[in-house]
Design an enzyme around this catalytic site. Structure first.
Site, mmCIF file in Angstrom:
data_model
loop_
_atom_site.group_PDB
_atom_site.id
_atom_site.type_symbol
_atom_site.label_atom_id
_atom_site.label_comp_id
_atom_site.label_asym_id
_atom_site.label_seq_id
_atom_site.Cartn_x
_atom_site.Cartn_y
_atom_site.Cartn_z
ATOM 1 N N ASN A 1 0.869 -1.181 0.000
ATOM 2 C CA ASN A 1 0.000 0.000 0.000
ATOM 3 C C ASN A 1 0.906 1.231 0.000
ATOM 4 O O ASN A 1 1.492 1.565 1.024
ATOM 5 C CB ASN A 1 -0.901 -0.035 1.246
ATOM 6 C CG ASN A 1 -1.765 1.213 1.366
ATOM 7 O OD1 ASN A 1 -1.802 2.043 0.449
ATOM 8 N ND2 ASN A 1 -2.449 1.344 2.497
ATOM 9 N N TRP A 2 1.016 1.854 -1.168
ATOM 10 C CA TRP A 2 1.934 2.991 -1.285
ATOM 11 C C TRP A 2 1.383 4.253 -0.633
ATOM 12 O O TRP A 2 2.091 5.247 -0.526
ATOM 13 C CB TRP A 2 2.242 3.268 -2.769
ATOM 14 C CG TRP A 2 3.037 2.205 -3.455
ATOM 15 C CD1 TRP A 2 3.473 1.019 -2.920
ATOM 16 C CD2 TRP A 2 3.493 2.211 -4.819
ATOM 17 N NE1 TRP A 2 4.167 0.297 -3.862
ATOM 18 C CE2 TRP A 2 4.196 1.010 -5.039
ATOM 19 C CE3 TRP A 2 3.374 3.122 -5.877
ATOM 20 C CZ2 TRP A 2 4.775 0.689 -6.265
ATOM 21 C CZ3 TRP A 2 3.948 2.805 -7.111
ATOM 22 C CH2 TRP A 2 4.648 1.607 -7.292
ATOM 23 N N LYS A 3 0.106 4.229 -0.265
ATOM 24 C CA LYS A 3 -0.559 5.413 0.315
ATOM 25 C C LYS A 3 -0.321 6.628 -0.595
ATOM 26 O O LYS A 3 -0.246 6.455 -1.812
ATOM 27 C CB LYS A 3 -0.089 5.625 1.756
ATOM 28 C CG LYS A 3 -0.250 4.344 2.596
ATOM 29 C CD LYS A 3 -0.083 4.526 4.067
ATOM 30 C CE LYS A 3 -0.268 3.179 4.770
ATOM 31 N NZ LYS A 3 -0.156 3.273 6.233
ATOM 32 N N HIS B 1 -9.605 1.088 5.298
ATOM 33 C CA HIS B 1 -8.308 1.295 5.946
ATOM 34 C C HIS B 1 -8.488 2.267 7.119
ATOM 35 O O HIS B 1 -9.297 3.189 7.041
ATOM 36 C CB HIS B 1 -7.298 1.851 4.932
ATOM 37 C CG HIS B 1 -5.898 1.832 5.442
ATOM 38 N ND1 HIS B 1 -5.425 2.754 6.341
ATOM 39 C CD2 HIS B 1 -4.865 0.974 5.208
ATOM 40 C CE1 HIS B 1 -4.166 2.466 6.630
ATOM 41 N NE2 HIS B 1 -3.805 1.391 5.957
ATOM 42 N N GLU C 1 -6.841 4.691 8.068
ATOM 43 C CA GLU C 1 -6.661 6.113 7.727
ATOM 44 C C GLU C 1 -7.926 6.673 7.080
ATOM 45 O O GLU C 1 -8.260 7.843 7.268
ATOM 46 C CB GLU C 1 -5.427 6.267 6.817
ATOM 47 C CG GLU C 1 -4.140 6.032 7.600
ATOM 48 C CD GLU C 1 -2.995 5.431 6.796
ATOM 49 O OE1 GLU C 1 -3.020 5.496 5.555
ATOM 50 O OE2 GLU C 1 -2.071 4.892 7.440
ATOM 51 N N GLU D 1 -5.137 -4.951 10.674
ATOM 52 C CA GLU D 1 -4.118 -3.922 10.856
ATOM 53 C C GLU D 1 -4.367 -3.191 12.172
ATOM 54 O O GLU D 1 -5.183 -2.255 12.215
ATOM 55 C CB GLU D 1 -4.172 -2.902 9.710
ATOM 56 C CG GLU D 1 -3.892 -3.470 8.345
ATOM 57 C CD GLU D 1 -3.343 -2.411 7.393
ATOM 58 O OE1 GLU D 1 -2.310 -2.678 6.763
ATOM 59 O OE2 GLU D 1 -3.919 -1.309 7.310
ATOM 60 N N GLY E 1 2.686 2.356 10.785
ATOM 61 C CA GLY E 1 3.629 3.464 10.633
ATOM 62 C C GLY E 1 4.379 3.824 11.898
ATOM 63 O O GLY E 1 5.026 4.867 11.978
ATOM 64 N N SER F 1 3.635 -2.042 10.289
ATOM 65 C CA SER F 1 5.086 -2.095 10.492
ATOM 66 C C SER F 1 5.717 -3.419 10.078
ATOM 67 O O SER F 1 6.717 -3.850 10.668
ATOM 68 C CB SER F 1 5.450 -1.744 11.947
ATOM 69 O OG SER F 1 5.078 -0.406 12.236
ATOM 70 N N GLY G 1 2.958 -1.132 4.253
ATOM 71 C CA GLY G 1 2.997 0.289 3.908
ATOM 72 C C GLY G 1 4.412 0.725 3.577
ATOM 73 O O GLY G 1 4.930 0.469 2.486
ATOM 74 N N GLY G 2 5.074 1.361 4.545
ATOM 75 C CA GLY G 2 6.386 1.979 4.319
ATOM 76 C C GLY G 2 7.400 1.085 3.623
ATOM 77 O O GLY G 2 8.096 1.531 2.697
HETATM 78 P P1 13P Z 1 3.146 0.450 7.606
HETATM 79 O O1 13P Z 1 3.648 -0.834 7.011
HETATM 80 O O2 13P Z 1 3.859 1.665 7.091
HETATM 81 O O3 13P Z 1 3.055 0.386 9.086
HETATM 82 O O4 13P Z 1 1.624 0.621 7.062
HETATM 83 C C1 13P Z 1 0.742 -0.428 7.181
HETATM 84 C C2 13P Z 1 -0.480 -0.100 6.436
HETATM 85 O O5 13P Z 1 -1.257 0.761 6.830
HETATM 86 C C3 13P Z 1 -0.747 -0.834 5.191
HETATM 87 O O6 13P Z 1 -2.041 -0.603 4.728
#
Ligand code: 13P
Length: 253
Positions: A9-11, A95, A97, A167, A173, A213, A234-235
């Site tokens: 997930n590149w956000k 999600h 967010e 999640e 994050g 994470s 994510g990251g």
């Molecule tokens: P991180 O891997 O950056 O913690 O993000 C997880 C995430 O929200 C994937 O959708």
């Protein structure tokens, strides 16, 4: 035996040049992806069409969100019908967010699940508790109600198309991942909840990803948990080498 999925997930990250560089790198490596792992990339919606045009892409595409409408006067929205027409296989839905910053309720997420299924886009449905809920011992209740409210109106056939991503919000994050035991415990709980509603066959088949994470160092252990069927990353999905390490670790789990 369930297949594994590793989804990035590149956000809201990367310019188009950076996005294309990463997508092309992954395409070049795709012949070495483990055969039992489906790799999914969820770039910003703006880049889906360009990435989709890369020849022999070698991974599936996902949106990060979509509208609960198919077409119409909904300025700024992305339609699941449009995603389907562009060969986008999945959409992340619900999600944390989206829930936190865009006030998406379980009811809104449920209608997006319906819109995706109506258009043959597979939902990657996200659930997870905030830290206060875990500290208060309410994490199972929170996740159960999120799953029930967004998914349990579906028929068996519809539910079989859904991928679930657990999640925990406190792990997203933050660099603080759930322990292997915490992840396994919640994944087993989600699977048991699904079994209670849809029966053992559907519960055994549903793919449940862990997110929060995940990185190149901890992915192997997390993916080795019996009810963890891969990750929503994510990251660490923004760096080709890290993402490749995570993909390969899923192949060995
Ligand atoms: P991180 O891997 O950056 O913690 O993000 C997880 C995430 O929200 C994937 O959708």
């Amino acid at each position: 035996m369930r297949k594994k999925i590793v989804a990035g997930n590149w956000k809201m990250n990367k310019t188009i040049d950076e996005a294309m560089e990463l997508a092309v790198k992954l395409q070049e490596e795709s012949s070495s992806f483990p055969k039992n792992v489906e790799v999914v990339v969820a770039p910003p919606a703006l880049y889906l069409a360009t990435i989709e045009m890369i020849e022999d892409l070698g991974f599936s595409l996902s949106a990060q969100n979509c509208s609960h409408h198919d077409f119409g006067a909904f300025t700024g929205e992305t339609s699941p019908a449009m995603l389907k027409a562009m060969n986008v296989k999945y959409s992340i839905l619900g999600h944390s967010e989206r829930r936190q910053y865009f006030h998406e309720t379980d009811a809104i997420v449920a209608s997006k699940v319906d819109a995706c299924l109506r258009n043959k886009v597979q939902p990657i449905f996200c659930c997870g508790e905030v830290l206060e809920e875990r500290k208060a011992g309410k994490h199972f209740d929170t996740v159960k109600s999120q799953v029930e409210n967004a998914l349990f109106h579906l028929t068996k056939e519809e539910f079989a198309k859904v991928v679930i991503a657990y999640e925990p919000v406190w792990a997203i994050g933050t660099g603080v991942t759930a322990s292997n035991d915490e992840a396994q415990e919640m994944h087993a709980f989600i699977r048991a909840t699904v079994e209670g509603k849809y029966g053992k066959e559907i519960a055994d088949a549903v793919i449940i990803l862990y997110g929060g994470s995940v990185n190149a160092t901890n992915s192997a252990e997390l993916f080795a948990c019996p009810d963890v069927d891969g990750g929503l990353v994510g990251g660490a999905s923004l760096k080709a080498n890290d993402f490749m390490t995570i993909i390969k670790s899923a192949g060995q789990a």
